[in-house]
Design a protein around this motif. Structure first.
Motif: not given
Ligand code: NAD
Length: 237
Positions: A113, A116-117, A120-121, A123-124, A162-163, A166-168
């Motif tokens: 978690k 992922n902060r 997400l910012r 975008k990968k 889920e992600l 977002r390219n994760i």
């Protein structure tokens, strides 16, 4: 290109092999370790070693702050830290159960978690979780450990869904039996029994697990997410 990488439990065993291979790759590697001293070879190789117990949310936050300050946001996370507390069900205390879940599953949730902060910012991001063949097959005397490792599969696959946009990516490596401190507790007889069931007829070396992790963290794996890759000598097929 050098990436900011975090390997939890990177001071020994499988985590150490993963830290080595990613450092050799040219990445800026940070490891967390729970106790003792980090290996000199890693600190000499420029690996950042941060003491952090993943059952403690505050320690996880502090570790990330230090890593972000020195290496920038984590781009590749390898959630490797884990424990066993083997016991037959009727002898397994609630603490034996919850402490294994709290480290292997909830501890992984905490580090994923927080990573992922930044992902997400950016975008990968790449997340690789170390589960176990035991999470897929079950194992007598390891109901707590198997539940935690099976839980990681559902966790990773949910996050892959889920992600993904977002390219994760979230992938799982499921090792079989590997020669590390964790398996030193087994008796010679138990080891022989295990090896007898492994088609390749031997334990894995930590480097063989690290090779799969390196691939999943690389650009070559850019279209792979939600996968569970067994590295088990054929034990789980
Ligand atoms: P190991 O016992 O040598 O290393 C475990 C690592 O996890 C250590 O670095 C330890 O400090 C860290 N750790 C444990 N609890 C922690 C906590 N609360 N906070 C922070 N760090 C913590 O074991 P290993 O064999 O190298 O195992 C690494 C991973 O691979 C584990 O998740 C394990 O379940 C998994 N695995 C191991 C095997 C095997 O046969 N050795 C097989 C399948 C999966």
């Amino acid at each position: 290109m050098s990436r900011s990488v975090l390997v939890t439990g990177g001071n020994r065993g499988i985590g150490l092999a993963i830290a080595r291979v990613l450092a050799d790759n040219g990445d800026r590697v940070a490891i967390t370790y729970r106790s003792g001293e980090p290996p000199q070879e890693l600190t000499e190789a420029g690996v950042l070693a941060v003491r952090c117990d993943i059952t403690d949310a505050e320690q996880v936050e502090q570790a990330y702050k230090e890593i972000e300050e020195k290496h920038g946001p984590v781009e590749v996370l390898v959630a490797n830290a884990g424990i066993t507390k083997d016991q037959l069900l009727m002898r397994m205390s609630e603490e034996d159960f919850t402490s294994v879940l709290d480290t292997n599953l909830t501890g992984t949730f905490r580090v994923v978690k927080r990573a992922n902060r930044g992902m997400l910012r950016a975008k990968k991001g790449r997340v690789v979780l170390i589960s176990s063949v035991v999470g897929l097959l079950g194992s007598a005397g390891q109901a707590n450990y198997a539940a935690s490792k099976a839980g990681l599969v559902g966790f990773a696959r949910s996050l892959a869904r889920e992600l993904g946009s977002r390219n994760i990516t979230f992938n799982v490596v499921a090792p079989g039996f590997v020669d590390t401190d964790m398996t030193q507790v087994l008796t010679e007889e138990q080891r022989k029994g295990i090896v007898g069931q492994v088609p390749l007829g031997r334990y894995a070396r930590p480097e063989e697990i690290a090779a799969a992790v390196r691939f999943l963290a690389s650009d070559d794996a850019s279209y792979i997410t939600g996968a569970v890759i067994p590295v088990d000598g054929g034990l789980g097929m």
